[in-house]
Design a protein around this motif. Structure first.
Motif, mmCIF file in Angstrom:
data_model
loop_
_atom_site.group_PDB
_atom_site.id
_atom_site.type_symbol
_atom_site.label_atom_id
_atom_site.label_comp_id
_atom_site.label_asym_id
_atom_site.label_seq_id
_atom_site.Cartn_x
_atom_site.Cartn_y
_atom_site.Cartn_z
ATOM 1 N N THR A 122 -6.716 16.821 -7.166
ATOM 2 C CA THR A 122 -6.428 15.807 -6.171
ATOM 3 C C THR A 122 -5.048 15.225 -6.430
ATOM 4 O O THR A 122 -4.485 15.367 -7.517
ATOM 5 N N ILE A 123 -4.509 14.568 -5.407
ATOM 6 C CA ILE A 123 -3.108 14.164 -5.539
ATOM 7 C C ILE A 123 -2.909 12.689 -5.252
ATOM 8 O O ILE A 123 -1.811 12.263 -4.923
ATOM 9 N N SER A 124 -3.944 11.879 -5.370
ATOM 10 C CA SER A 124 -3.747 10.492 -4.980
ATOM 11 C C SER A 124 -2.687 9.810 -5.840
ATOM 12 O O SER A 124 -2.161 8.764 -5.475
ATOM 13 N N GLY A 125 -2.320 10.417 -6.977
ATOM 14 C CA GLY A 125 -1.186 9.946 -7.770
ATOM 15 C C GLY A 125 -1.362 8.520 -8.222
ATOM 16 O O GLY A 125 -2.437 8.146 -8.673
ATOM 17 N N ASP A 126 -0.320 7.704 -8.068
ATOM 18 C CA ASP A 126 -0.425 6.332 -8.560
ATOM 19 C C ASP A 126 -1.062 5.416 -7.526
ATOM 20 O O ASP A 126 -1.262 4.241 -7.780
ATOM 21 N N GLY A 127 -1.379 5.946 -6.355
ATOM 22 C CA GLY A 127 -2.080 5.133 -5.366
ATOM 23 C C GLY A 127 -1.177 4.443 -4.376
ATOM 24 O O GLY A 127 -1.659 3.702 -3.536
ATOM 25 N N SER A 128 0.143 4.672 -4.441
ATOM 26 C CA SER A 128 1.011 4.046 -3.447
ATOM 27 C C SER A 128 1.014 4.880 -2.170
ATOM 28 O O SER A 128 0.825 6.087 -2.196
ATOM 29 N N GLU A 151 2.098 -0.790 -2.005
ATOM 30 C CA GLU A 151 2.386 -0.559 -3.430
ATOM 31 C C GLU A 151 1.096 -0.282 -4.191
ATOM 32 O O GLU A 151 0.010 -0.639 -3.764
ATOM 33 N N LYS A 152 1.273 0.296 -5.346
ATOM 34 C CA LYS A 152 0.142 0.554 -6.239
ATOM 35 C C LYS A 152 -0.575 -0.748 -6.575
ATOM 36 O O LYS A 152 0.056 -1.757 -6.886
ATOM 37 N N GLY A 153 -1.876 -0.741 -6.480
ATOM 38 C CA GLY A 153 -2.670 -1.906 -6.862
ATOM 39 C C GLY A 153 -2.766 -2.978 -5.799
ATOM 40 O O GLY A 153 -3.384 -4.013 -6.011
ATOM 41 N N GLU A 154 -2.175 -2.722 -4.635
ATOM 42 C CA GLU A 154 -2.189 -3.730 -3.589
ATOM 43 C C GLU A 154 -3.477 -3.673 -2.765
ATOM 44 O O GLU A 154 -4.113 -2.627 -2.690
ATOM 45 N N PHE A 155 -3.835 -4.792 -2.196
ATOM 46 C CA PHE A 155 -4.959 -4.840 -1.251
ATOM 47 C C PHE A 155 -4.370 -5.166 0.112
ATOM 48 O O PHE A 155 -3.985 -6.293 0.370
ATOM 49 N N VAL A 156 -4.278 -4.142 0.948
ATOM 50 C CA VAL A 156 -3.668 -4.335 2.258
ATOM 51 C C VAL A 156 -4.730 -4.156 3.339
ATOM 52 O O VAL A 156 -5.497 -3.196 3.311
ATOM 53 N N ILE A 189 -7.054 -0.761 -8.523
ATOM 54 C CA ILE A 189 -6.864 0.306 -7.552
ATOM 55 C C ILE A 189 -6.147 -0.227 -6.315
ATOM 56 O O ILE A 189 -6.075 -1.432 -6.093
ATOM 57 N N THR A 190 -5.615 0.698 -5.526
ATOM 58 C CA THR A 190 -5.031 0.328 -4.242
ATOM 59 C C THR A 190 -6.138 0.377 -3.195
ATOM 60 O O THR A 190 -6.907 1.323 -3.166
ATOM 61 N N VAL A 191 -6.216 -0.671 -2.361
ATOM 62 C CA VAL A 191 -7.243 -0.684 -1.323
ATOM 63 C C VAL A 191 -6.569 -0.850 0.036
ATOM 64 O O VAL A 191 -5.718 -1.721 0.210
#
Lengths: 363, 421
Positions: free
Chosen positions: A4-10, A35-40, A193-195
């Motif tokens: 899988t390629i979700s990478g750093d989540g950005s 951004e990585k770790g953001e909740f958007v 995690i990024t959401v």
């Protein structure tokens, strides 16, 4: 995982467009960087294109134009099962023929993970949502809220860096929904995690998000933090969509620095903060939040005569519907303080506000 | 507690006036139940008198045939006391002579003759001829009957009479499964060249299973397509699936004859494309192949419709969810979609199988020698050989097989796991 390629989540949406029929664009020129770790949260009325954006990110729809980047890599040609994105669906989509444990184990099995590792991860994910006792139940034996927790655990169990949520709380009752909002927020904070969250419920968006993208008509109307979104809406749609809002229509007479003078349709002249109102002569919508309005006070260029039409007692405050400059739905919230003004239906009084609280937006 | 319902000592809930709540509820529901019953009564009566009773009456023919006992009463009594191995006694001959006269007078000798003829062929004329001269017979009847026709001295004839004289008999059921019922009550397998029924049952089952499996293989993708397409297109396709129902079964079967016969459309095409030599065409009809092709086509809608109705209820989000968790297209289908479509497979499979196992017209028209099924044989005994008892027995065996398979299905898959729509 290598597969899988979700990478750093950005996530980056770069000039993305989407059309289903070749005639109408449901997503118009979307540019968004998460951004990585953001909740958007993508917030908007139905048909605004927010779900389409989520489906493009998940890989169930293809972008008609533009690139979507995940962890810096374009993913337009990568099928959904290789993107490594966790997803919570609106109706949970728990597999009815599998137990809770088998549901959670499924994404690990398709990754060819060993049995011991699988069991450990399933247990950890269920612990996270306090559902470990339900591991042998079938989804049909669970309540809506329990199913929701399982769906959440299933999206998290394979350690995705990016989790998408498509109106996951839509089917729950109000109390449970609010409880789950906090729970999802805490899980997000704990896991880093990024959401990307899609909803049409603005209070949900304001409660949970780092940033909210307000969608309408296929474009992002405003992208900012909840407080900015509420206090400094940039256009009439956002002002109207987020929270309660009183509007007065008028024409700009002059703009001096940050302030504008607006002549209302009723003939009165107001001072307002020039946010998005154009030059003199253009139509504008004045937006005033109900809680920023006070009853009584002297007549200034930030006040108006108001006739009380209806009073609704709500305990902590009294909701007062008034006629202000021809608008019958002008709402004022009078706090139920010890010395608050006692209004009578039919009585005429003055309402006033700070001139920065009256925002001149587009018409 | 001043509640409307209270718990008494024995734990029974009571209504406000003290009567048990269950009785109150039953009284309250009685009227609506009565009305519901009234509405279904006409249908129940129709099913009972036009369907259940005739079937049961007919099925009893498979184990009950009183032709001989009714028309030859005296000798039947005597035969009941005979040990089937010793020489027939004078009393038996006397009773026979009396019954022959009786049967001649009531003009039922023909029926009796054909009944006995089924047990031992070549005895028809023995009866009819003897009955004509029965009045002239004098005691001792043994000598005079044997003098009339020496077959009367043959013990095998008397054994055949014994079998025919038993009204309640397992003989037909035994015959339906290729067993021979003897006068002494024992069974033995029929001779090699007479064992045709078991082979026929096996072939019927084989054809039904193949048709069901073929229907599933062909119908599943179509049903899947129907359930995923937008409503407009899928409705159009559904009409195409249902189109065959608008023409008669006979027409559809005859159309297959035109398609498959050696000078037919398909073989012509094979010749044109060089897949077959002109003088060596494929035999696609009047054999098992023809039966299989035509039956699969005719029964396909019965597979597609239950599959479609089940598949339509499977939300596409399940497959999407599976893919989002990393499952490839095949894994998502096999692990997530397919298990949820099993109720449709069960319903369609049972429907097609049960229709196929009793299929009649199509195998009769295109089956030829090795493509006929048990129902064609039942028909033969109903209309040609007029052996209704054997037909009933074969029907009974077929019904038992179907019920047994149904029971197996319930044990293995579970009947609740079946959805017809």
């Amino acid at each position: 995982m290598a597969a899988t390629i979700s990478g750093d989540g950005s996530v980056v949406f770069d000039r993305v467009q989407k059309s289903y029929d070749g005639e109408i664009l449901v997503v118009k020129d979307l540019n968004l960087r998460i951004e990585k770790g953001e909740f958007v949260t993508m917030l908007g009325p139905s048909g605004s294109g927010k779900s389409t954006c989520l489906m493009m990110l998940a890989g169930f729809e293809t972008a008609t134009h533009g690139d979507i980047l995940l962890g810096g890599r374009p993913i337009n040609n990568i099928p959904p099962h290789k993107r490594g994105i966790g997803m919570v669906f609106q109706n949970y989509a728990l597999f009815p023929h599998m137990t809770v444990g088998e549901n959670l184990s499924f994404p690990l099995e398709v990754r060819k993970m060993g049995k011991d590792e699988r069991e450990a991860k399933v247990k950890r994910a269920l612990d996270m949502v306090q559902m470990i006792d339900f591991i042998d139940r079938r989804p049909a034996q669970l309540s809506g809220g329990q199913q929701q927790r399982i769906a959440l655990a299933r999206a998290l169990v394979f350690d995705a860096e990016l989790v998408l949520m498509d109106e996951p709380l839509g089917a729950l009752d109000k109390q449970l929904r609010e409880h789950m909002q906090y729970e999802i927020k805490h899980i997000h904070e704990n896991l880093g995690i990024t959401v990307v969250y899609v909803t049409h419920d603005q209070s949900e968006a304001l409660t949970m998000s780092d940033r909210v993208a307000v969608f309408d008509d296929g474009i992002i109307q405003q992208l900012s933090t909840p407080s900015v979104l509420y206090e400094k809406p940039e256009n009439a749609f956002v002002a109207q969509f987020i929270g309660e809002n009183n509007t007065l229509m008028g024409t700009v007479q002059s703009v001096k620095g940050k302030m504008a003078t607006v002549k209302l349709d009723s003939g009165a002249v107001m001072d307002a903060l020039a946010v998005n109102c154009g030059e003199s002569g253009s139509r504008t919508t004045l937006s005033i939040r109900p809680e920023r309005v006070t009853v009584g006070g002297k007549a200034t260029k930030s006040s108006a005569d108001a006739k009380v039409l209806e009073l609704i007692y709500l305990g902590d405050h009294i909701r007062c519907r008034m006629n202000v400059h021809g608008n019958d739905d002008f709402i004022v919230k009078v706090p139920n303080a010890a010395d608050h003004t006692h209004l009578q239906v039919g009585e005429t009084t003055t309402v006033s506000w700070g001139k920065e609280d009256c925002r001149a937006l587009d018409a | 507690m001043t509640d409307a319902t209270t718990d008494t000592n024995d734990g029974m809930a009571l209504a406000a006036d003290g009567t048990p709540l269950k009785r109150r509820l039953a009284q309250a529901l009685f009227r609506s139940k009565l009305r519901a019953l009234g509405l279904v009564t006409p249908l129940l009566l129709l099913i009972f008198f036009a369907f259940l009773v005739p079937i049961l009456v007919f099925l009893t023919r498979g184990i009950h045939n009183d032709t001989f006992e009714v028309h030859m009463p005296s000798v039947s009594v005597e035969l009941g006391q005979w040990d089937t191995t010793s020489e027939p006694t004078e009393a038996m001959y006397a009773a026979l002579a009396a019954d022959l006269i009786l049967a001649k007078e009531t003009k039922t000798i023909g029926k009796v003759a054909s009944r006995v003829n089924r047990e031992l062929s070549g005895t028809r004329s023995l009866f009819t001829k003897s009955a004509r001269k029965a009045k002239k017979l004098e005691a001792p009847f043994k000598e005079s009957l044997v003098a009339l026709n020496k077959k009367w001295g043959d013990i095998e004839v008397w054994k055949a009479l014994t079998i025919a004289s038993k009204s309640w008999t397992p003989a037909y059921l035994a015959s339906a499964v290729d067993l021979k019922y003897n006068a002494d009550g024992s069974f033995e397998r029929k001779s090699e060249e007479r064992r045709i029924h078991l082979k026929l049952f096996a072939r019927t089952l084989e054809i039904s299973v193949i048709v069901t499996v073929m229907g599933l293989l062909l119908g599943y993708p179509i049903a899947f397509l129907l359930s995923t397409l937008p409503a407009r297109t899928s409705n159009l396709l559904l009409i195409l699936v249902l189109l065959p129902f608008w023409t008669s079964l006979l027409v559809r079967t005859t159309a297959w004859i035109a398609m498959l016969q050696s000078q037919g459309v398909l073989n012509d095409l094979f010749v044109v494309f060089g897949l077959a030599a002109d003088e060596d065409r494929f035999s696609l009809i009047y054999n098992k192949t023809g039966t299989l092709i035509a039956m699969t086509h005719i029964l396909l809608p019965f597979m597609i419709l239950p599959l479609y109705s089940v598949m339509k209820t499977i939300p596409p989000t399940y497959v999407r969810a599976a893919k989002s968790m990393g499952a490839s297209d095949w894994t998502a289908f096999w692990r997530v979609y397919f298990p949820q479509s099993i109720p449709g497979i069960g319903a369609g499979g049972i429907l097609v199988f049960i229709l196929a196992i009793s299929f009649y017209i199509t195998p009769a028209l295109v089956g030829g020698e090795d493509g006929t099924m048990i129902s064609n044989f039942i028909d033969f005994h109903m209309r040609k050989s007029l052996n209704w008892s054997l037909a009933a027995a074969m029907g009974g065996v077929l019904l038992t097989i179907v019920l047994f398979l149904y029971y197996l299905y319930d044990k293995i898959v579970g009947i609740d796991n079946m959805k017809l729509g």
